[in-house]
Design a protein around this motif. Sequence first.
Motif, PDB file in Angstrom:
ATOM      1  N   LYS A 187      47.926  39.529  32.830  1.00  0.00           N
ATOM      2  CA  LYS A 187      46.719  40.385  32.844  1.00  0.00           C
ATOM      3  C   LYS A 187      45.477  39.515  32.662  1.00  0.00           C
ATOM      4  N   PRO A 188      45.081  38.828  33.733  1.00  0.00           N
ATOM      5  CA  PRO A 188      43.921  37.935  33.598  1.00  0.00           C
ATOM      6  C   PRO A 188      42.606  38.715  33.533  1.00  0.00           C
ATOM      7  N   ILE A 189      41.530  37.986  33.267  1.00  0.00           N
ATOM      8  CA  ILE A 189      40.206  38.618  33.230  1.00  0.00           C
ATOM      9  C   ILE A 189      39.290  37.951  34.260  1.00  0.00           C
ATOM     10  N   ASP A 190      38.214  38.661  34.591  1.00  0.00           N
ATOM     11  CA  ASP A 190      37.129  38.051  35.371  1.00  0.00           C
ATOM     12  C   ASP A 190      36.254  37.286  34.387  1.00  0.00           C
ATOM     13  N   ASP A 191      35.874  36.072  34.726  1.00  0.00           N
ATOM     14  CA  ASP A 191      34.857  35.390  33.928  1.00  0.00           C
ATOM     15  C   ASP A 191      34.068  34.449  34.830  1.00  0.00           C
ATOM     16  N   GLN A 192      33.244  33.576  34.226  1.00  0.00           N
ATOM     17  CA  GLN A 192      32.374  32.724  35.048  1.00  0.00           C
ATOM     18  C   GLN A 192      33.164  31.745  35.900  1.00  0.00           C
ATOM     19  N   ARG A 193      34.431  31.511  35.539  1.00  0.00           N
ATOM     20  CA  ARG A 193      35.217  30.525  36.279  1.00  0.00           C
ATOM     21  C   ARG A 193      35.990  31.116  37.444  1.00  0.00           C
ATOM     22  N   SER A 194      36.407  32.387  37.315  1.00  0.00           N
ATOM     23  CA  SER A 194      37.236  32.955  38.375  1.00  0.00           C
ATOM     24  C   SER A 194      37.338  34.478  38.213  1.00  0.00           C
ATOM     25  N   THR A 195      38.034  35.084  39.190  1.00  0.00           N
ATOM     26  CA  THR A 195      38.248  36.533  39.084  1.00  0.00           C
ATOM     27  C   THR A 195      39.699  36.787  38.664  1.00  0.00           C
ATOM     28  N   ALA A 196      39.900  37.958  38.091  1.00  0.00           N
ATOM     29  CA  ALA A 196      41.259  38.335  37.666  1.00  0.00           C
ATOM     30  C   ALA A 196      42.200  38.346  38.876  1.00  0.00           C
ATOM     31  N   ARG A 197      41.680  38.856  40.004  1.00  0.00           N
ATOM     32  CA  ARG A 197      42.529  38.995  41.192  1.00  0.00           C
ATOM     33  C   ARG A 197      42.982  37.624  41.703  1.00  0.00           C
ATOM     34  N   TYR A 198      42.024  36.701  41.760  1.00  0.00           N
ATOM     35  CA  TYR A 198      42.365  35.350  42.229  1.00  0.00           C
ATOM     36  C   TYR A 198      43.399  34.722  41.291  1.00  0.00           C
ATOM     37  N   ARG A 199      43.132  34.868  39.999  1.00  0.00           N
ATOM     38  CA  ARG A 199      44.034  34.239  39.015  1.00  0.00           C
ATOM     39  C   ARG A 199      45.459  34.775  39.156  1.00  0.00           C
ATOM     40  N   LYS A 200      45.562  36.103  39.293  1.00  0.00           N
ATOM     41  CA  LYS A 200      46.918  36.668  39.373  1.00  0.00           C
ATOM     42  C   LYS A 200      47.616  36.207  40.652  1.00  0.00           C
ATOM     43  N   THR A 201      46.892  36.221  41.763  1.00  0.00           N
ATOM     44  CA  THR A 201      47.495  35.815  43.049  1.00  0.00           C
ATOM     45  C   THR A 201      47.996  34.378  42.959  1.00  0.00           C
ATOM     46  N   VAL A 202      47.138  33.501  42.422  1.00  0.00           N
ATOM     47  CA  VAL A 202      47.523  32.084  42.350  1.00  0.00           C
ATOM     48  C   VAL A 202      48.704  31.899  41.400  1.00  0.00           C
ATOM     49  N   ALA A 203      48.661  32.594  40.265  1.00  0.00           N
ATOM     50  CA  ALA A 203      49.748  32.455  39.272  1.00  0.00           C
ATOM     51  C   ALA A 203      51.081  32.864  39.901  1.00  0.00           C
ATOM     52  N   LEU A 204      51.085  33.989  40.603  1.00  0.00           N
ATOM     53  CA  LEU A 204      52.344  34.460  41.203  1.00  0.00           C
ATOM     54  C   LEU A 204      52.796  33.529  42.332  1.00  0.00           C
ATOM     55  N   ASN A 205      51.837  32.981  43.078  1.00  0.00           N
ATOM     56  CA  ASN A 205      52.205  32.014  44.137  1.00  0.00           C
ATOM     57  C   ASN A 205      52.854  30.769  43.539  1.00  0.00           C
ATOM     58  N   LEU A 206      52.287  30.290  42.405  1.00  0.00           N
ATOM     59  CA  LEU A 206      52.863  29.095  41.764  1.00  0.00           C
ATOM     60  C   LEU A 206      54.278  29.380  41.285  1.00  0.00           C
ATOM     61  N   LEU A 207      54.469  30.571  40.738  1.00  0.00           N
ATOM     62  CA  LEU A 207      55.805  30.948  40.249  1.00  0.00           C
ATOM     63  C   LEU A 207      56.784  31.058  41.435  1.00  0.00           C
ATOM     64  N   PHE A 215      53.987  20.601  36.316  1.00  0.00           N
ATOM     65  CA  PHE A 215      52.737  21.125  35.766  1.00  0.00           C
ATOM     66  C   PHE A 215      51.750  21.262  36.917  1.00  0.00           C
ATOM     67  N   GLU A 216      51.091  22.387  36.991  1.00  0.00           N
ATOM     68  CA  GLU A 216      50.064  22.586  38.024  1.00  0.00           C
ATOM     69  C   GLU A 216      48.836  23.195  37.365  1.00  0.00           C
ATOM     70  N   LYS A 217      47.683  22.662  37.743  1.00  0.00           N
ATOM     71  CA  LYS A 217      46.426  23.234  37.249  1.00  0.00           C
ATOM     72  C   LYS A 217      45.544  23.541  38.449  1.00  0.00           C
ATOM     73  N   VAL A 218      45.013  24.741  38.476  1.00  0.00           N
ATOM     74  CA  VAL A 218      44.080  25.094  39.541  1.00  0.00           C
ATOM     75  C   VAL A 218      42.699  25.213  38.912  1.00  0.00           C
ATOM     76  N   GLY A 219      41.794  24.353  39.383  1.00  0.00           N
ATOM     77  CA  GLY A 219      40.415  24.377  38.885  1.00  0.00           C
ATOM     78  C   GLY A 219      39.473  24.126  40.047  1.00  0.00           C
ATOM     79  N   ASN A 220      38.205  23.992  39.747  1.00  0.00           N
ATOM     80  CA  ASN A 220      37.243  23.787  40.832  1.00  0.00           C
ATOM     81  C   ASN A 220      37.358  22.425  41.483  1.00  0.00           C
TER      82      ASN A 220
END
Length: 289
Positions: free
Chosen positions: A257-277, A182-187
Amino acid sequence: MAEKIIAYRFDQVDQTLSQLNKENCLIMAGGTDLMVLHKSRRGVPPKIQKPIIFIDHLSELKRMYKNGKDLHIGACCTYSELLEAPLIPLPLKKAIKTIAAPAIRNRGTLGGNICNASPAGDTLPLLYVYNAKLVLRSVSGDRIVAISDFIQGVRRVDRGSNEILAEIILPSVLEEGAYVVFEKVGNRNADAIAKVGFAGYIRTNGEVIKDIRFAFGAVGPTMVRSVDMEKKLIGKTIPLADADIAQVLSAFDKIIKPIDDQRSTARYRKTVALNLLRYFLSSKQYQHN
Ligand SMILES: Cc1cc2nc3c(=O)[nH]c(=O)nc-3n(C[C@H](O)[C@H](O)[C@H](O)COP(=O)(O)OP(=O)(O)OC[C@H]3O[C@@H](n4cnc5c(N)ncnc54)[C@H](O)[C@@H]3O)c2cc1C
């Protein structure tokens, strides 16, 4: 004058279910999501339109037990109780330790995390890769539903108004031989909502993959998992060939297909998700845990 709120707190699950069958109520377990949802200005009581029914004290909903190789967890077990329980698998404890701070972990329940159906619910990626089944209980009896069918969208679940989530079943989780991460990426390491969550599960026989599952949180309205992609890897040997890894990554590049929100950007989320995979699939060795 403060508005009147009707609240029920029965001693038994049966009485609770009878009331739910008569009247549409707001089910309150730990209340850590509900009180945020109904928060009001200081000094102003929260506006709650329906009667509240408390369930967090019901011992029938707090049991943990083995049934063969399956593990049953009562929906109203709090995170702190789960952390103390020897039966709970270590990866689930790891996920729980990243949730909020001890005060919230003393109140928040596993059932609440599921029924709240937030894309950032931290236990959800793991519960998906454990193929968790949920026991929905009503006056008519129990019905069992896969977690991936139960959660239908953001805060949208397949629950009748007369049903409570009674138990979470983790099938075959007590069987030896699987490696689960299990991996969680947060602030920060705790008390942060996930930007991305990831869970991976693999069972091998020697070098041959017998079963493999992976799921992402916080990168779509519900957990992202593709059983079809997983099936393509069964029977292959580890370490996986670069071409196989590239094929899976390319598929998830389209699925996530992530979204931009107050916590992160879609681009960051996708990059990190694919790196974890990629990291999970590239391992040369998976030690059972
Ligand atoms: C400060 C703070 C930090 C947080 N940090 C995190 C975090 O890091 N990670 C994370 O995942 N979550 C976090 N949360 C959210 C929350 O604590 C969890 O989702 C928790 O598991 C909710 O459980 P609960 O028992 O409090 O649910 P409740 O608030 O009681 O209920 C949530 C929803 O589920 C329904 N429900 C609850 N139990 C049942 C049941 N057995 N049957 C049917 N319906 C039910 C309720 O009606 C409601 O719709 C945080 C919350 C706060 C306030």
